[in-house]
Design a protein around this motif. Structure first.
Motif, PDB file in Angstrom:
ATOM      1  N   LEU A  90      14.296  -2.499   8.498  1.00  0.00           N
ATOM      2  CA  LEU A  90      13.704  -1.877   9.675  1.00  0.00           C
ATOM      3  C   LEU A  90      12.263  -2.360   9.759  1.00  0.00           C
ATOM      4  CD1 LEU A  90      14.004   1.910  10.477  1.00  0.00           C
ATOM      5  CD2 LEU A  90      11.745   0.895  10.284  1.00  0.00           C
ATOM      6  N   VAL A  91      11.802  -2.663  10.958  1.00  0.00           N
ATOM      7  CA  VAL A  91      10.403  -3.061  11.158  1.00  0.00           C
ATOM      8  C   VAL A  91       9.773  -2.053  12.103  1.00  0.00           C
ATOM      9  CG1 VAL A  91       8.833  -4.842  12.022  1.00  0.00           C
ATOM     10  CG2 VAL A  91      10.887  -5.513  10.745  1.00  0.00           C
ATOM     11  N   VAL A  92       8.663  -1.485  11.676  1.00  0.00           N
ATOM     12  CA  VAL A  92       8.008  -0.444  12.460  1.00  0.00           C
ATOM     13  C   VAL A  92       6.560  -0.843  12.744  1.00  0.00           C
ATOM     14  CG1 VAL A  92       7.381   0.862  10.370  1.00  0.00           C
ATOM     15  CG2 VAL A  92       7.500   2.050  12.568  1.00  0.00           C
ATOM     16  N   ASN A  93       6.073  -0.470  13.924  1.00  0.00           N
ATOM     17  CA  ASN A  93       4.689  -0.712  14.312  1.00  0.00           C
ATOM     18  C   ASN A  93       3.908   0.581  14.058  1.00  0.00           C
ATOM     19  OD1 ASN A  93       2.348  -1.745  15.452  1.00  0.00           O
ATOM     20  ND2 ASN A  93       3.034  -1.456  17.561  1.00  0.00           N
ATOM     21  N   LYS A  94       3.098   0.608  12.985  1.00  0.00           N
ATOM     22  CA  LYS A  94       2.410   1.832  12.564  1.00  0.00           C
ATOM     23  C   LYS A  94       1.142   2.058  13.384  1.00  0.00           C
ATOM     24  CE  LYS A  94      -0.462   2.306   9.080  1.00  0.00           C
ATOM     25  NZ  LYS A  94      -1.504   3.198   9.654  1.00  0.00           N
ATOM     26  N   PRO A  95       0.937   3.299  13.855  1.00  0.00           N
ATOM     27  CA  PRO A  95      -0.296   3.584  14.602  1.00  0.00           C
ATOM     28  C   PRO A  95      -1.490   3.831  13.682  1.00  0.00           C
ATOM     29  CG  PRO A  95       1.061   5.561  14.478  1.00  0.00           C
ATOM     30  CD  PRO A  95       1.850   4.452  13.816  1.00  0.00           C
ATOM     31  N   ARG A  96      -2.670   3.784  14.234  1.00  0.00           N
ATOM     32  CA  ARG A  96      -3.889   4.108  13.494  1.00  0.00           C
ATOM     33  C   ARG A  96      -3.865   5.587  13.084  1.00  0.00           C
ATOM     34  NH1 ARG A  96      -7.918   0.959  13.577  1.00  0.00           N
ATOM     35  NH2 ARG A  96      -7.489   0.088  15.643  1.00  0.00           N
ATOM     36  N   GLY A  97      -4.355   5.859  11.889  1.00  0.00           N
ATOM     37  CA  GLY A  97      -4.460   7.243  11.435  1.00  0.00           C
ATOM     38  C   GLY A  97      -3.257   7.754  10.678  1.00  0.00           C
ATOM     39  N   MET A  98      -2.189   6.973  10.609  1.00  0.00           N
ATOM     40  CA  MET A  98      -0.984   7.420   9.898  1.00  0.00           C
ATOM     41  C   MET A  98      -0.943   6.837   8.494  1.00  0.00           C
ATOM     42  SD  MET A  98       3.076   6.922  10.819  1.00  0.00           S
ATOM     43  CE  MET A  98       3.207   8.211  12.054  1.00  0.00           C
ATOM     44  N   VAL A  99      -0.779   7.709   7.493  1.00  0.00           N
ATOM     45  CA  VAL A  99      -0.619   7.280   6.105  1.00  0.00           C
ATOM     46  C   VAL A  99       0.808   6.787   5.926  1.00  0.00           C
ATOM     47  CG1 VAL A  99      -0.646   8.071   3.700  1.00  0.00           C
ATOM     48  CG2 VAL A  99      -2.360   8.910   5.300  1.00  0.00           C
ATOM     49  N   VAL A 100       1.007   5.736   5.122  1.00  0.00           N
ATOM     50  CA  VAL A 100       2.343   5.153   4.978  1.00  0.00           C
ATOM     51  C   VAL A 100       3.282   6.059   4.191  1.00  0.00           C
ATOM     52  CG1 VAL A 100       3.670   3.233   3.969  1.00  0.00           C
ATOM     53  CG2 VAL A 100       1.603   2.765   5.292  1.00  0.00           C
ATOM     54  N   HIS A 101       2.835   6.557   3.032  1.00  0.00           N
ATOM     55  CA  HIS A 101       3.753   7.372   2.221  1.00  0.00           C
ATOM     56  C   HIS A 101       3.028   8.568   1.617  1.00  0.00           C
ATOM     57  CE1 HIS A 101       2.019   5.969  -1.557  1.00  0.00           C
ATOM     58  NE2 HIS A 101       2.044   4.744  -1.063  1.00  0.00           N
ATOM     59  N   PRO A 102       3.758   9.626   1.259  1.00  0.00           N
ATOM     60  CA  PRO A 102       3.133  10.813   0.678  1.00  0.00           C
ATOM     61  C   PRO A 102       2.425  10.499  -0.639  1.00  0.00           C
ATOM     62  CG  PRO A 102       5.386  11.293   1.350  1.00  0.00           C
ATOM     63  CD  PRO A 102       5.218   9.798   1.435  1.00  0.00           C
ATOM     64  N   ALA A 103       1.315  11.194  -0.859  1.00  0.00           N
ATOM     65  CA  ALA A 103       0.566  11.113  -2.112  1.00  0.00           C
ATOM     66  C   ALA A 103      -0.246  12.398  -2.211  1.00  0.00           C
ATOM     67  CB  ALA A 103      -0.354   9.882  -2.114  1.00  0.00           C
ATOM     68  N   ALA A 104      -0.988  12.527  -3.288  1.00  0.00           N
ATOM     69  CA  ALA A 104      -1.775  13.750  -3.490  1.00  0.00           C
ATOM     70  C   ALA A 104      -2.614  14.059  -2.257  1.00  0.00           C
ATOM     71  CB  ALA A 104      -2.673  13.586  -4.709  1.00  0.00           C
ATOM     72  N   GLY A 105      -2.442  15.245  -1.720  1.00  0.00           N
ATOM     73  CA  GLY A 105      -3.211  15.666  -0.550  1.00  0.00           C
ATOM     74  C   GLY A 105      -2.600  15.254   0.773  1.00  0.00           C
ATOM     75  N   ASN A 106      -1.534  14.458   0.743  1.00  0.00           N
ATOM     76  CA  ASN A 106      -0.896  13.975   1.973  1.00  0.00           C
ATOM     77  C   ASN A 106       0.616  13.975   1.817  1.00  0.00           C
ATOM     78  OD1 ASN A 106      -2.206  13.104   4.409  1.00  0.00           O
ATOM     79  ND2 ASN A 106      -3.430  11.733   3.163  1.00  0.00           N
ATOM     80  N   TYR A 107       1.243  15.131   1.899  1.00  0.00           N
ATOM     81  CA  TYR A 107       2.690  15.192   1.708  1.00  0.00           C
ATOM     82  C   TYR A 107       3.455  15.311   3.016  1.00  0.00           C
ATOM     83  CZ  TYR A 107       1.819  15.555  -3.270  1.00  0.00           C
ATOM     84  OH  TYR A 107       1.408  15.285  -4.558  1.00  0.00           O
ATOM     85  N   THR A 108       2.742  15.458   4.119  1.00  0.00           N
ATOM     86  CA  THR A 108       3.402  15.552   5.419  1.00  0.00           C
ATOM     87  C   THR A 108       2.701  14.626   6.407  1.00  0.00           C
ATOM     88  OG1 THR A 108       1.977  17.387   6.126  1.00  0.00           O
ATOM     89  CG2 THR A 108       4.054  17.967   5.031  1.00  0.00           C
ATOM     90  N   GLY A 109       3.382  14.346   7.488  1.00  0.00           N
ATOM     91  CA  GLY A 109       2.793  13.536   8.550  1.00  0.00           C
ATOM     92  C   GLY A 109       2.720  12.052   8.258  1.00  0.00           C
ATOM     93  N   THR A 110       3.345  11.606   7.172  1.00  0.00           N
ATOM     94  CA  THR A 110       3.291  10.189   6.818  1.00  0.00           C
ATOM     95  C   THR A 110       4.430   9.420   7.479  1.00  0.00           C
ATOM     96  OG1 THR A 110       4.719  10.194   4.845  1.00  0.00           O
ATOM     97  CG2 THR A 110       2.424  10.934   4.547  1.00  0.00           C
ATOM     98  N   LEU A 111       4.317   8.096   7.439  1.00  0.00           N
ATOM     99  CA  LEU A 111       5.379   7.248   7.988  1.00  0.00           C
ATOM    100  C   LEU A 111       6.709   7.528   7.303  1.00  0.00           C
ATOM    101  CD1 LEU A 111       6.271   4.880   9.808  1.00  0.00           C
ATOM    102  CD2 LEU A 111       5.598   3.341   7.968  1.00  0.00           C
ATOM    103  N   VAL A 112       6.680   7.746   5.989  1.00  0.00           N
ATOM    104  CA  VAL A 112       7.918   8.021   5.249  1.00  0.00           C
ATOM    105  C   VAL A 112       8.583   9.303   5.750  1.00  0.00           C
ATOM    106  CG1 VAL A 112       8.798   8.789   2.991  1.00  0.00           C
ATOM    107  CG2 VAL A 112       7.453   6.700   3.158  1.00  0.00           C
TER     108      VAL A 112
END
Length: 305
Positions: A90-112
């Motif tokens: 799959l090829v996706v065009n990621k927008p500005r401001g979006m984190v690619v994958h969950p990590a500490a402090g960012n478990y929601t709203g990511t591309l994953v």
């Protein structure tokens, strides 16, 4: 669990153990290493130590990297810009401001999170937090990412990245009027000793990094360049452009404070090409510049006119 042994060289004599271990891998933070020490996952010459232990030349440090704690990544419905999709990739065009994958402090709203709602079949090679993710682009960089939908595709795409056979072209607006039309930056990148959140060109604990660039357009005080990655180090284009004196516009980490009005670095992954893992045919995709970068270029062109 993964086990690693590090022999302490003279240059690290009397340094704290957590600092030395954190310098081994750019992905390890000192707080993470300190937890490993407290949990007994680090020994020196076969003995457990405390986080303030200072190493000596000749010490043998053994590190047991614990398996990541199981975490549920919640699928989230998102309006993803899917450029291409089949049973394998799959090829996706990621927008500005979006984190690619969950990590500490960012478990929601990511591309994953969005990908998991879009399709249930993502490769599991990178574990629960990074299913399907073969490579990353920074949160405030826009553009194309390839995603593996099964382990066969994942291994193929990773091997292509290692063999430097993928095509990854970026467009960037940089400070300064670049005098040369094209060039190659061949300078190793490692963690910045004075700021663990930054990368820098250094010979210490670094990895080879090569960026090819050519000038597309010049403006008053700025230049639009196209960069092609030969390697894919963390923040590579941002670090390399700063290194040669032309930092990216809008870059909060590596650029000047007085810059163009854009939320994040003016960097876009516009072209992505690779061999299809199953069909073994070359496929290539292109994503247009995001609206905020186009608006900046229009302003710069008007000023020149």
């Amino acid at each position: 669990m993964e086990h690693i042994e590090v022999n302490i060289e003279e240059e690290h004599q009397s340094e704290r153990i957590d600092k030395v271990i954190a310098s081994v891998d750019p992905g390890w933070s000192r707080s993470q290493v300190q937890n490993w020490v407290k949990e007994g996952n680090v020994t020196v010459n076969g003995k457990q130590i405390k986080t303030n232990y200072k190493v000596s030349t000749g010490d043998v440090v053994s590190i047991t990297i614990p398996d990541p704690s199981p975490l549920d990544v919640v699928p989230e419905e998102m309006d993803l810009d899917i450029v291409y999709e089949d049973h394998d990739v799959l090829v996706v065009n990621k927008p500005r401001g979006m984190v690619v994958h969950p990590a500490a402090g960012n478990y929601t709203g990511t591309l994953v999170n969005g990908l998991m709602a879009h399709c249930k079949d993502l490769s599991g090679i990178n574990g629960v937090l990074r299913p399907g993710i073969v490579h990353r682009i920074d949160k405030d960089t826009t553009g194309l990412l390839m995603v593996a939908k099964n382990d066969m595709a994942h291994e193929s795409l990773v091997n292509q990245l290692k063999a430097k056979t993928t095509k990854r072209k970026y467009k960037a607006i940089v400070h300064g009027m670049m005098p040369h039309d094209r060039g190659t930056i061949d300078a190793p990148i490692g963690r910045d000793k004075s700021d663990r959140q930054k990368m820098t060109v250094t010979d210490e604990n670094s990895r080879d990094a090569v960026t090819h660039f050519n000038v597309l357009e010049r403006f008053d005080g700025f230049t639009l360049v196209e960069c092609q990655l030969e390697t894919g180090r963390t923040h590579q284009i941002r670090v390399h452009m700063k290194y040669i004196g032309f930092p990216l516009a809008g870059d909060p980490k590596y650029g000047p404070k007085k810059t163009l009005d854009i939320k994040g670095q003016a960097l876009h992954a516009g072209v992505l090409g690779f061999q299809h893992p199953r069909r073994d045919t070359y496929i290539e995709f292109e994503a247009p510049l995001p609206k905020d970068m186009e608006a900046l270029l229009d302003k710069l062109r008007r000023k020149m006119g």
